[in-house]
Enzyme design. Structure first.
Site, mmCIF file in Angstrom:
data_model
loop_
_atom_site.group_PDB
_atom_site.id
_atom_site.type_symbol
_atom_site.label_atom_id
_atom_site.label_comp_id
_atom_site.label_asym_id
_atom_site.label_seq_id
_atom_site.Cartn_x
_atom_site.Cartn_y
_atom_site.Cartn_z
ATOM 1 N N LEU A 189 0.825 -1.198 0.000
ATOM 2 C CA LEU A 189 0.000 0.000 0.000
ATOM 3 C C LEU A 189 0.865 1.255 0.000
ATOM 4 O O LEU A 189 0.714 2.127 -0.852
ATOM 5 C CB LEU A 189 -0.938 -0.008 1.211
ATOM 6 C CG LEU A 189 -1.833 1.217 1.395
ATOM 7 C CD1 LEU A 189 -2.789 1.377 0.208
ATOM 8 C CD2 LEU A 189 -2.625 1.117 2.703
ATOM 9 N N PRO A 194 6.873 5.717 -1.630
ATOM 10 C CA PRO A 194 7.844 6.694 -1.144
ATOM 11 C C PRO A 194 7.235 8.056 -0.813
ATOM 12 O O PRO A 194 7.677 8.732 0.116
ATOM 13 C CB PRO A 194 8.839 6.803 -2.316
ATOM 14 C CG PRO A 194 8.777 5.468 -2.988
ATOM 15 C CD PRO A 194 7.346 5.056 -2.872
ATOM 16 N N TRP A 221 8.511 0.488 2.071
ATOM 17 C CA TRP A 221 8.337 -0.043 3.435
ATOM 18 C C TRP A 221 7.569 -1.356 3.430
ATOM 19 O O TRP A 221 6.696 -1.585 4.272
ATOM 20 C CB TRP A 221 7.631 0.987 4.333
ATOM 21 C CG TRP A 221 8.235 2.338 4.266
ATOM 22 C CD1 TRP A 221 7.690 3.469 3.741
ATOM 23 C CD2 TRP A 221 9.551 2.717 4.715
ATOM 24 N NE1 TRP A 221 8.564 4.522 3.833
ATOM 25 C CE2 TRP A 221 9.713 4.091 4.426
ATOM 26 C CE3 TRP A 221 10.600 2.019 5.332
ATOM 27 C CZ2 TRP A 221 10.878 4.785 4.729
ATOM 28 C CZ3 TRP A 221 11.763 2.715 5.635
ATOM 29 C CH2 TRP A 221 11.890 4.083 5.336
ATOM 30 N N ILE A 222 7.885 -2.221 2.485
ATOM 31 C CA ILE A 222 7.154 -3.471 2.328
ATOM 32 C C ILE A 222 7.842 -4.580 3.126
ATOM 33 O O ILE A 222 8.962 -5.004 2.797
ATOM 34 C CB ILE A 222 7.041 -3.873 0.846
ATOM 35 C CG1 ILE A 222 6.435 -2.723 0.030
ATOM 36 C CG2 ILE A 222 6.226 -5.146 0.711
ATOM 37 C CD1 ILE A 222 5.095 -2.234 0.528
ATOM 38 N N ARG A 263 19.354 -9.907 40.819
ATOM 39 C CA ARG A 263 20.360 -8.881 41.062
ATOM 40 C C ARG A 263 20.299 -8.399 42.506
ATOM 41 O O ARG A 263 19.238 -8.008 42.995
ATOM 42 C CB ARG A 263 20.108 -7.707 40.107
ATOM 43 C CG ARG A 263 20.995 -6.485 40.336
ATOM 44 C CD ARG A 263 22.420 -6.742 39.941
ATOM 45 N NE ARG A 263 23.181 -5.488 39.878
ATOM 46 C CZ ARG A 263 24.490 -5.425 39.737
ATOM 47 N NH1 ARG A 263 25.196 -6.550 39.615
ATOM 48 N NH2 ARG A 263 25.103 -4.256 39.677
ATOM 49 N N GLN A 285 15.652 0.315 32.108
ATOM 50 C CA GLN A 285 15.975 1.033 33.346
ATOM 51 C C GLN A 285 16.128 0.072 34.523
ATOM 52 O O GLN A 285 17.017 0.247 35.364
ATOM 53 C CB GLN A 285 14.889 2.067 33.649
ATOM 54 C CG GLN A 285 15.241 3.051 34.748
ATOM 55 C CD GLN A 285 16.335 4.025 34.335
ATOM 56 O OE1 GLN A 285 16.571 4.220 33.150
ATOM 57 N NE2 GLN A 285 16.996 4.626 35.301
ATOM 58 N N GLU A 289 1.446 0.275 9.911
ATOM 59 C CA GLU A 289 -0.003 0.110 9.733
ATOM 60 C C GLU A 289 -0.796 1.279 10.315
ATOM 61 O O GLU A 289 -1.824 1.096 10.971
ATOM 62 C CB GLU A 289 -0.468 -1.236 10.294
ATOM 63 C CG GLU A 289 0.087 -2.387 9.481
ATOM 64 C CD GLU A 289 -0.536 -3.724 9.779
ATOM 65 O OE1 GLU A 289 -1.721 -3.748 10.147
ATOM 66 O OE2 GLU A 289 0.165 -4.731 9.636
#
Length: 393
Positions: A134, A137, A167-168, A278, A346, A373
């Site tokens: 769809l 560019p 972007w396919i 940790r 983080q 999308e």
């Protein structure tokens, strides 16, 4: 003794024993075949084509489509939870399944009986992989302005396609492309849909884009240089293509939402496990209230996102309008994934910023989900239109 940081099983409500078996199968494949090599293959930019063949053999590439054409006849509610499991193991696989499902939508819902019988069984269960064409560019969010053109040529009514798509996902490796091309005047009403074989003469792909994440999933421009298609390759009526595209995207946005929650769940599990192992100041860092509150917020975002995409899926399964809810799910779930993965980095501190742990990869991957999308700004526009009517008001 408290089991610090042990991943908590996701509480899922599934409608049938078959659905529970499908989810168990997906989880087994994810843990046994996908997750162990995900980090190394993503780092090397390897696309796992053999995994998609395995998923096809297992019946997981056509879950929401009719069994008459090789699908699984499963509700979207079930399909999306399978998708979440796959994306949690590796987004390249989860998103790849979502894009393939999107690529089958036009033919499954708007194709003729003959077209469905001829093509869908191989698309859903024959090991084929699809792509959805769809964007271009110069037309991303403004998809109605696309310029790729299909013109009739010859007495037999063939179409000749010229143009470039951008972007396919799966560009250059797909076995078929669902293509939106201009067959009439300007604007959305001049667009038609076509099913293009991946080996069509004149079809080629540029080198894959170099991306910050999802390096194993090829994203490329696809060129159509005089690609000739019979009229039997046109899906739906002439000029119906934009309607077909939007119908597919409503469902596809739920796929993106489910993938986002899969990535967020994986990040949450990694952060919780690390917090239990940790030790600082003589005890696990998960014992500190500040960190527990952070994990609690992450978990709440994941659960809320899952509830939202499932609620939209149930509307779809009931045959009720769900476009607004799909936009909300895509918006919330992908924003949540970005927040949760950032917080997971983080929690791990300096280690979270290294490739020795997966959370930095999750954070890089989550970003693209806010874009594909329909960007999240477009989702807000869709939601606003549903609430207040057209912008012209």
């Amino acid at each position: 003794m408290t089991d610090h940081g042990a991943p908590q099983p996701v509480d899922r409500t599934l409608p049938t024993d078959e659905a529970r078996d499908l989810l168990a199968l997906a989880r087994d494949i994810a843990q046994r075949e996908i997750a162990p090599t995900a980090a190394d293959e993503e780092d090397a930019g390897v696309f796992p084509r053999e995994l998609f063949a395995l998923l096809s053999e297992a019946g997981l590439l056509g879950l929401p489509y009719s069994v008459e054409y090789g699908g699984g006849d499963q509700p979207y509610e079930v399909y999306l939870q399978v998708l979440e499991e796959l994306a949690a193991a590796r987004l390249t696989v989860g998103l790849g399944v979502s894009v393939h499902t999107l690529s089958c939508h036009a033919l499954a819902h708007f194709g003729t009986k003959q077209q469905r019988l001829e093509h869908l069984p191989r698309m859903l269960g024959g090991g084929l992989l699809g792509a959805y064409c769809l964007s271009e560019p110069a037309s991303g969010s403004d998809a109605g302005s696309l310029r790729t053109r299909a013109v009739r040529d010859g007495a037999d009514g063939d179409w000749v396609v010229e143009g470039t798509k951008a972007w396919i996902t799966h560009g250059g490796i797909a076995d078929f492309y669902t293509l939106m091309a201009r067959t009439g005047g300007e604007g959305p009403r001049g667009i038609s849909a076509f099913l293009v074989p991946g080996d069509a003469p004149g079809l080629s792909a540029a080198a894959p884009e170099k991306k910050m994440g999802m390096k194993g999933s090829p994203t490329a421009q696809v060129h159509f240089d005089g690609v000739r298609l019979g009229d039997d390759r046109r899906i739906g009526d002439e000029g119906q293509g934009f309607t077909i595209a939007l119908a597919a995207l409503d469902s596809g946005r739920l796929g993106i939402a489910a993938c986002a929650i899969g990535v967020a769940q994986a990040a949450l599990d990694a952060a919780a496990a690390y917090a239990g192992e940790r030790r600082q100041f003589g005890r696990p860092i998960g014992d500190f209230q500040g960190l527990r509150f952070l994990l609690a917020d992450m978990a709440t975002q994941v659960e809320a996102g899952r509830a939202l995409y499932l609620a939209a899926a149930r509307l779809r399964d009931a045959g009720r309008p769900f476009s607004r809810q799909a936009a909300m799910a895509k918006l919330f779930c992908t924003d949540a994934a970005m927040k949760v993965t950032t917080d997971a980095v983080q929690v791990l501190g300096g280690y979270g910023y290294t490739a020795d742990f997966p959370v930095e990869r999750y954070m890089r991957e989550a970003k693209v989900l806010q874009i594909v999308e329909g960007t999240n700004q477009i989702q807000r526009m869709v939601i606003g239109r549903h609430l207040l009517g057209p912008e012209s008001r």
